[in-house]
Structures are given as structure tokens and as C-alpha cells.
Design a protein around this motif. Structure first.
Motif, PDB file in Angstrom:
ATOM      1  N   PRO A 154      -2.813 -10.924  -5.330  1.00 13.11           N
ATOM      2  CA  PRO A 154      -3.245 -12.238  -4.485  1.00 13.11           C
ATOM      3  C   PRO A 154      -2.011 -12.497  -3.520  1.00 13.11           C
ATOM      4  O   PRO A 154      -1.002 -12.139  -3.387  1.00 13.11           O
ATOM      5  N   ASN A 155      -2.706 -12.914  -2.261  1.00 11.96           N
ATOM      6  CA  ASN A 155      -2.027 -13.318  -1.280  1.00 11.96           C
ATOM      7  C   ASN A 155      -0.634 -14.220  -1.487  1.00 11.96           C
ATOM      8  O   ASN A 155      -0.987 -15.245  -1.976  1.00 11.96           O
ATOM      9  N   SER A 156       0.478 -13.906  -1.211  1.00 15.61           N
ATOM     10  CA  SER A 156       1.438 -14.670  -1.546  1.00 15.61           C
ATOM     11  C   SER A 156       2.686 -14.076  -0.727  1.00 15.61           C
ATOM     12  O   SER A 156       3.245 -13.017  -1.190  1.00 15.61           O
ATOM     13  N   VAL A 157       3.273 -15.075   0.080  1.00 14.86           N
ATOM     14  CA  VAL A 157       4.392 -14.478   1.019  1.00 14.86           C
ATOM     15  C   VAL A 157       5.710 -14.598   0.071  1.00 14.86           C
ATOM     16  O   VAL A 157       6.671 -13.955   0.326  1.00 14.86           O
ATOM     17  N   LYS A 158       5.684 -15.593  -0.942  1.00 16.17           N
ATOM     18  CA  LYS A 158       6.771 -15.505  -1.856  1.00 16.17           C
ATOM     19  C   LYS A 158       6.843 -14.339  -2.624  1.00 16.17           C
ATOM     20  O   LYS A 158       8.312 -13.707  -2.783  1.00 16.17           O
ATOM     21  N   ALA A 191       5.767 -11.591  -1.710  1.00 23.98           N
ATOM     22  CA  ALA A 191       6.134 -10.350  -0.729  1.00 23.98           C
ATOM     23  C   ALA A 191       7.499 -10.500  -0.498  1.00 23.98           C
ATOM     24  O   ALA A 191       8.168  -9.359  -0.530  1.00 23.98           O
ATOM     25  N   PHE A 192       8.033 -11.522  -0.288  1.00 26.21           N
ATOM     26  CA  PHE A 192       9.496 -11.565   0.012  1.00 26.21           C
ATOM     27  C   PHE A 192      10.216 -11.071  -1.154  1.00 26.21           C
ATOM     28  O   PHE A 192      11.285 -10.556  -0.936  1.00 26.21           O
ATOM     29  N   LYS A 193       9.845 -11.271  -2.399  1.00 24.72           N
ATOM     30  CA  LYS A 193      10.607 -11.024  -3.516  1.00 24.72           C
ATOM     31  C   LYS A 193      10.772  -9.573  -3.698  1.00 24.72           C
ATOM     32  O   LYS A 193      11.811  -8.859  -3.794  1.00 24.72           O
ATOM     33  N   TYR A 194       9.504  -8.889  -3.432  1.00 21.21           N
ATOM     34  CA  TYR A 194       9.415  -7.333  -3.603  1.00 21.21           C
ATOM     35  C   TYR A 194      10.140  -6.621  -2.371  1.00 21.21           C
ATOM     36  O   TYR A 194      10.745  -5.629  -2.462  1.00 21.21           O
ATOM     37  N   GLN A 228      12.496  -0.202   6.113  1.00 23.15           N
ATOM     38  CA  GLN A 228      11.342  -1.176   6.626  1.00 23.15           C
ATOM     39  C   GLN A 228      11.429  -2.453   5.784  1.00 23.15           C
ATOM     40  O   GLN A 228      11.163  -3.600   6.646  1.00 23.15           O
ATOM     41  N   ALA A 229      11.691  -2.345   4.534  1.00 23.24           N
ATOM     42  CA  ALA A 229      11.774  -3.664   3.735  1.00 23.24           C
ATOM     43  C   ALA A 229      12.943  -4.375   4.192  1.00 23.24           C
ATOM     44  O   ALA A 229      12.856  -5.681   4.237  1.00 23.24           O
ATOM     45  N   MET A 230      14.191  -3.883   4.747  1.00 22.75           N
ATOM     46  CA  MET A 230      14.924  -4.605   5.292  1.00 22.75           C
ATOM     47  C   MET A 230      14.674  -5.460   6.516  1.00 22.75           C
ATOM     48  O   MET A 230      15.100  -6.360   6.834  1.00 22.75           O
ATOM     49  N   THR A 231      13.898  -4.629   7.427  1.00 21.63           N
ATOM     50  CA  THR A 231      13.288  -5.388   8.468  1.00 21.63           C
ATOM     51  C   THR A 231      12.550  -6.576   8.027  1.00 21.63           C
ATOM     52  O   THR A 231      12.531  -7.534   8.721  1.00 21.63           O
ATOM     53  N   ASN A 232      11.510  -6.373   6.991  1.00 20.52           N
ATOM     54  CA  ASN A 232      10.623  -7.477   6.543  1.00 20.52           C
ATOM     55  C   ASN A 232      11.533  -8.759   6.212  1.00 20.52           C
ATOM     56  O   ASN A 232      11.248  -9.616   6.404  1.00 20.52           O
ATOM     57  N   VAL A 233      12.448  -8.279   5.405  1.00 23.42           N
ATOM     58  CA  VAL A 233      13.321  -9.477   4.777  1.00 23.42           C
ATOM     59  C   VAL A 233      13.989 -10.052   5.974  1.00 23.42           C
ATOM     60  O   VAL A 233      14.089 -11.427   5.994  1.00 23.42           O
ATOM     61  N   GLY A 234      14.588  -9.372   6.923  1.00 26.62           N
ATOM     62  CA  GLY A 234      15.324  -9.991   7.979  1.00 26.62           C
ATOM     63  C   GLY A 234      14.264 -11.054   8.770  1.00 26.62           C
ATOM     64  O   GLY A 234      14.638 -12.166   9.079  1.00 26.62           O
ATOM     65  N   ALA A 235      13.144 -10.452   9.020  1.00 29.68           N
ATOM     66  CA  ALA A 235      12.120 -11.218  10.031  1.00 29.68           C
ATOM     67  C   ALA A 235      11.659 -12.431   9.068  1.00 29.68           C
ATOM     68  O   ALA A 235      11.580 -13.505   9.790  1.00 29.68           O
ATOM     69  N   MET A 236      11.381 -12.279   7.831  1.00 31.98           N
ATOM     70  CA  MET A 236      11.053 -13.525   6.979  1.00 31.98           C
ATOM     71  C   MET A 236      12.277 -14.433   7.012  1.00 31.98           C
ATOM     72  O   MET A 236      11.830 -15.525   6.881  1.00 31.98           O
ATOM     73  N   LEU A 237      13.339 -14.233   6.796  1.00 25.60           N
ATOM     74  CA  LEU A 237      14.498 -14.986   6.645  1.00 25.60           C
ATOM     75  C   LEU A 237      14.587 -15.719   8.052  1.00 25.60           C
ATOM     76  O   LEU A 237      14.854 -16.883   8.044  1.00 25.60           O
ATOM     77  N   VAL A 238      14.603 -15.108   9.202  1.00 28.13           N
ATOM     78  CA  VAL A 238      14.678 -15.540  10.459  1.00 28.13           C
ATOM     79  C   VAL A 238      13.680 -16.633  10.563  1.00 28.13           C
ATOM     80  O   VAL A 238      13.841 -17.925  11.309  1.00 28.13           O
ATOM     81  N   ASN A 239      12.420 -16.625  10.214  1.00 29.73           N
ATOM     82  CA  ASN A 239      11.149 -17.445  10.415  1.00 29.73           C
ATOM     83  C   ASN A 239      10.814 -18.165   9.309  1.00 29.73           C
ATOM     84  O   ASN A 239      10.154 -19.041   9.409  1.00 29.73           O
ATOM     85  N   GLY A 240      11.870 -18.154   7.959  1.00 26.56           N
ATOM     86  CA  GLY A 240      11.408 -18.931   6.997  1.00 26.56           C
ATOM     87  C   GLY A 240      10.046 -18.673   6.266  1.00 26.56           C
ATOM     88  O   GLY A 240       9.417 -19.878   5.607  1.00 26.56           O
ATOM     89  N   GLY A 294       8.097 -17.426   2.972  1.00 26.90           N
ATOM     90  CA  GLY A 294       8.389 -17.055   1.760  1.00 26.90           C
ATOM     91  C   GLY A 294       9.555 -17.180   1.059  1.00 26.90           C
ATOM     92  O   GLY A 294       9.934 -16.538   0.013  1.00 26.90           O
ATOM     93  N   CYS A 295      10.666 -17.783   1.764  1.00 27.21           N
ATOM     94  CA  CYS A 295      11.762 -17.851   1.581  1.00 27.21           C
ATOM     95  C   CYS A 295      12.394 -19.130   2.362  1.00 27.21           C
ATOM     96  O   CYS A 295      11.752 -19.621   3.454  1.00 27.21           O
ATOM     97  N   LYS A 296      13.662 -19.703   1.999  1.00 29.69           N
ATOM     98  CA  LYS A 296      14.247 -20.827   2.771  1.00 29.69           C
ATOM     99  C   LYS A 296      14.893 -19.947   4.229  1.00 29.69           C
ATOM    100  O   LYS A 296      15.417 -18.849   3.865  1.00 29.69           O
ATOM    101  N   ARG A 297      14.693 -20.547   5.037  1.00 35.14           N
ATOM    102  CA  ARG A 297      15.057 -19.952   6.395  1.00 35.14           C
ATOM    103  C   ARG A 297      16.793 -20.063   6.321  1.00 35.14           C
ATOM    104  O   ARG A 297      17.460 -20.746   6.249  1.00 35.14           O
ATOM    105  N   ASP A 298      16.981 -18.677   6.830  1.00 45.63           N
ATOM    106  CA  ASP A 298      18.603 -18.442   6.863  1.00 45.63           C
ATOM    107  C   ASP A 298      18.654 -17.519   8.071  1.00 45.63           C
ATOM    108  O   ASP A 298      18.479 -16.267   8.116  1.00 45.63           O
TER     109      ASP A 298
END
Length: 228
Positions: free
Chosen positions: A55-59, A61-64, A75-87, A89-93
Motif C-alpha cells: 500500500p502507498n505509505s510514505v510513513k 517508506a521512511f521506516k524502511y 541511496q537509502a541515506m539520500t532518501n532519508v535525508g530528503a524526506m527529513l528535509v521535506n517532512g 513520512g516523518c517529522k521535519r528535521d
């Protein structure tokens, strides 16, 4: 005596994913993730991010992605970084996001290098650091990242973070334009109109040097006996 069935590998999962058999791919990624395979965790994150086999879930996605990143998958580090910057699937940090992007960039992930360069050149969320931005664009461009090549061409054209050089601008615009980056093509046409005949010869020589260098790298990769 019958042969035991071979356990599916990450290559099997990726092959299913590429073929569009997303359910089968996600099943393999799930199994391997549970066994601690960082690359499988990254792919499973992509399944959730795109709603393919999961199922589509950014939350989720961020977890994995985070599990894979913590295991050292660039590549996962990049994805985590981008998602944190943009908030996403996670709290923006922002600070934590930049740390993850820098970790991936230092592992030569071109996507992370481009993201960092964009952050430091835009000045939207952080202070503008154009020298730092140009440095990351250059590292990504040298890996063949086409958008970074176009941005680096701009940096050389305008002396943004690097010494102004029409010849170097020509090189990077030309490399990006040959891969369909439209803005690079229009910029290339403009800068060629400003270049002297000598500068054009220098630019052409740089392009030939680049092609020889990249061809040599490709040849070595094919012929390296450890890869056979």
C-alpha cells in the motif's frame, strides 16, 4: 535425491520489480529485509513509496529507508535525508536531514550531492553557500549526473562558487545537453555565441578528454577479471 529449491535473492526481487511483478518483488524484499538485508530494506521502502506491491505509505517508506540507511545503504541515506528535509513520512528535521545527505554524499551518491548543492544554492532553508554548492555539483557532475552537469555549467558561466570560465561552462553544458537536458542546450547555444574560436577549440578538446576518460573507465570495468 532432489535438489533443494534456491532461496530468492535480491537480484530476483529487482528482476520482478523491473518486470512489473510488484507483489512478487515485495514478497522477496520483505523476506530479505527480515533477514537484515539493507538493499532489500531500501527496495521495500520504494515499494511503499510508490504503492507497488505494498500500500502507498510514505510513513512506511521512511521506516524502511531509515533501517537501510542505518545499515549503511547510501541511496537509502539520500532518501532519508530528503524526506527529513521535506517532512515526508516523518517529522521535519532539517539539520538531521542534512547530516544524512552529507553521509550519502561522502559515499559518492550523486543524488545526495545534487540535493545538498540545491539546498546550499537556493538559500530557502539554509544560508546560501555557493562555494559549497558548486563543490557538490562538481562531484555529482563528474559522476555523470546530468542535472548537476547543467548546474555546474551555470556556475562556470557566472563564476558562482568557481572561477568564471566559458570553456568549462561549455564543457558541462555540452555534456548535459547531449543527454536531453533542455535548459543546458539553450544555455550552450547562448554561450557558444560569446566564445572566441580559441575558446571553442579548448572546449572541444575538454569534451574529447572527458570522453576518453569515461571510455577508459568503462573499458577497465569490463575487462577487470574480478568482475567476470
Amino acid at each position: 535425491m532432489t535438489d533443494m529449491p534456491t532461496a530468492p535473492t535480491i537480484a530476483d526481487g529487482i528482476a520482478h520489480y523491473v518486470e512489473g511483478a510488484f507483489d512478487a518483488a515485495a514478497d522477496i524484499f520483505c523476506r530479505l529485509s527480515n533477514e537484515g538485508d539493507a538493499e532489500a530494506m531500501m527496495w521495500l521502502g520504494s515499494c511503499y513509496a510508490n504503492g507497488e506491491g505494498k500500500p502507498n505509505s510514505v510513513k512506511d517508506a521512511f521506516k524502511y529507508y531509515l533501517l537501510a540507511a542505518e545499515a549503511g545503504q547510501a541511496q537509502a541515506m539520500t532518501n532519508v535525508g530528503a524526506m527529513l528535509v521535506n517532512g515526508q513520512g516523518c517529522k521535519r528535521d532539517l539539520d538531521e536531514g542534512i547530516k544524512w545527505l552529507e553521509a550519502a554524499a561522502n559515499l559518492n551518491d550523486a543524488g545526495a550531492q545534487f540535493n545538498l548543492a540545491t539546498l546550499f544554492s537556493a538559500g530557502k532553508d539554509v544560508d546560501i553557500e555557493i562555494d559549497r554548492a558548486a563543490g557538490w555539483y562538481k562531484r555529482a557532475a563528474e559522476q555523470g549526473h546530468y542535472p548537476s552537469q547543467a548546474r555546474l555549467g551555470y556556475c562556470y558561466q557566472h563564476g558562482a562558487g568557481v572561477e568564471k570560465s566559458r570553456v568549462n561552462a561549455y564543457l558541462w553544458y555540452a555534456l548535459a545537453a547531449q543527454h536531453g537536458v533542455g535548459t543546458a542546450l539553450s544555455s550552450l547555444e547562448r554561450i557558444m555565441g560569446e566564445m572566441s574560436a580559441e575558446e571553442k577549440r579548448e572546449g572541444a578538446a575538454l569534451i574529447q578528454s572527458w570522453r576518453r576518460k569515461t571510455a577508459a573507465v568503462s573499458s577497465q570495468a569490463v575487462l577487470d577479471p574480478t568482475l567476470q
